[in-house]
Structures are given as structure tokens and as C-alpha cells.
Design a protein around this motif. Structure first.
Motif, PDB file in Angstrom:
ATOM      1  N   SER A  54       0.832  -1.213   0.000  1.00  0.00           N
ATOM      2  CA  SER A  54       0.000   0.000   0.000  1.00  0.00           C
ATOM      3  C   SER A  54       0.861   1.254   0.000  1.00  0.00           C
ATOM      4  CB  SER A  54      -0.909   0.008   1.228  1.00  0.00           C
ATOM      5  OG  SER A  54      -1.774  -1.094   1.209  1.00  0.00           O
ATOM      6  N   GLY A  55       1.913   1.227   0.801  1.00  0.00           N
ATOM      7  CA  GLY A  55       2.797   2.394   0.862  1.00  0.00           C
ATOM      8  C   GLY A  55       3.498   2.650  -0.461  1.00  0.00           C
ATOM      9  N   LEU A  56       4.003   1.622  -1.090  1.00  0.00           N
ATOM     10  CA  LEU A  56       4.687   1.806  -2.367  1.00  0.00           C
ATOM     11  C   LEU A  56       3.710   2.197  -3.474  1.00  0.00           C
ATOM     12  CD1 LEU A  56       7.305  -1.075  -2.249  1.00  0.00           C
ATOM     13  CD2 LEU A  56       7.736   1.376  -2.108  1.00  0.00           C
ATOM     14  N   THR A  57       2.518   1.631  -3.444  1.00  0.00           N
ATOM     15  CA  THR A  57       1.504   2.025  -4.436  1.00  0.00           C
ATOM     16  C   THR A  57       1.169   3.498  -4.284  1.00  0.00           C
ATOM     17  OG1 THR A  57       0.582  -0.205  -4.448  1.00  0.00           O
ATOM     18  CG2 THR A  57      -0.814   1.563  -5.298  1.00  0.00           C
ATOM     19  N   TRP A  58       0.973   3.951  -3.060  1.00  0.00           N
ATOM     20  CA  TRP A  58       0.695   5.367  -2.811  1.00  0.00           C
ATOM     21  C   TRP A  58       1.864   6.224  -3.280  1.00  0.00           C
ATOM     22  CZ3 TRP A  58       3.469   8.727   0.272  1.00  0.00           C
ATOM     23  CH2 TRP A  58       2.928   9.994   0.412  1.00  0.00           C
ATOM     24  N   PHE A  59       3.084   5.798  -2.964  1.00  0.00           N
ATOM     25  CA  PHE A  59       4.277   6.563  -3.352  1.00  0.00           C
ATOM     26  C   PHE A  59       4.405   6.696  -4.857  1.00  0.00           C
ATOM     27  CE2 PHE A  59       8.839   6.733  -4.377  1.00  0.00           C
ATOM     28  CZ  PHE A  59       9.175   7.917  -3.730  1.00  0.00           C
ATOM     29  N   TYR A  60       4.221   5.577  -5.583  1.00  0.00           N
ATOM     30  CA  TYR A  60       4.354   5.612  -7.034  1.00  0.00           C
ATOM     31  C   TYR A  60       3.213   6.379  -7.693  1.00  0.00           C
ATOM     32  CZ  TYR A  60       8.177   2.271  -6.702  1.00  0.00           C
ATOM     33  OH  TYR A  60       9.365   1.654  -6.413  1.00  0.00           O
ATOM     34  N   ASP A  61       2.048   6.406  -7.072  1.00  0.00           N
ATOM     35  CA  ASP A  61       0.931   7.177  -7.631  1.00  0.00           C
ATOM     36  C   ASP A  61       1.143   8.679  -7.501  1.00  0.00           C
ATOM     37  OD1 ASP A  61      -0.392   4.929  -8.451  1.00  0.00           O
ATOM     38  OD2 ASP A  61      -1.737   4.844  -6.710  1.00  0.00           O
ATOM     39  N   GLN A  62       2.081   9.096  -6.652  1.00  0.00           N
ATOM     40  CA  GLN A  62       2.349  10.523  -6.481  1.00  0.00           C
ATOM     41  C   GLN A  62       3.096  11.106  -7.670  1.00  0.00           C
ATOM     42  OE1 GLN A  62       1.020  12.230  -3.849  1.00  0.00           O
ATOM     43  NE2 GLN A  62       0.117  10.203  -3.439  1.00  0.00           N
ATOM     44  N   PHE A  63       3.700  10.249  -8.487  1.00  0.00           N
ATOM     45  CA  PHE A  63       4.507  10.758  -9.605  1.00  0.00           C
ATOM     46  C   PHE A  63       3.836  10.545 -10.920  1.00  0.00           C
ATOM     47  CE2 PHE A  63       7.588   9.795  -6.253  1.00  0.00           C
ATOM     48  CZ  PHE A  63       8.134  11.052  -6.104  1.00  0.00           C
TER      49      PHE A  63
END
Length: 63
Positions: A54-63
Motif C-alpha cells: 500500500s505504501g509503495l503504491t501510494w508513493f508511485y501514484d504521487q509521480f
């Protein structure tokens, strides 16, 4: 060949006389303990996987 036969005979003797085997209730208790520990470990690893995913998905969606 006599060394192999001697080894097998000593192994059988040791398994019969020197090994302390658990009783059936002790075996059941140990099995339940292993099952509960495995389930707890699986839940912890699953939760960590979910948090990282979930954290990595959120992080990658920021870019």
C-alpha cells in the motif's frame, strides 16, 4: 559391509533405548503450539506485505 550393518544395528538400538519419545498428549500440545505460531507468523508477514504494498503504491501514484 560389516560397518554398515553395525551402524544400522547401533542406530536401531539408540532409537529404541536412548531416545525419549513424546507421549501423545505432549505431541498434540506441541503440534497446536506450532500451528498457532505459524498462523501468527503468517499474519505478521501478510500485514507487513500489505503495508509495504500500500505504501509503495501510494508513493508511485504521487509521480
Amino acid at each position: 559391509m560389516s560397518k554398515v550393518t553395525n551402524y544400522i544395528n547401533e542406530t536401531v538400538e539408540e532409537m529404541k533405548d536412548k531416545v525419549s519419545w513424546p507421549t501423545y498428549p505432549e505431541l498434540q500440545n506441541s503440534s497446536v503450539l506450532v500451528l498457532v505460531g505459524s498462523l501468527i507468523f503468517a499474519l505478521v508477514v501478510g500485514a507487513m506485505d500489505f503495508v509495504f504494498d500500500s505504501g509503495l503504491t501510494w508513493f508511485y501514484d504521487q509521480f
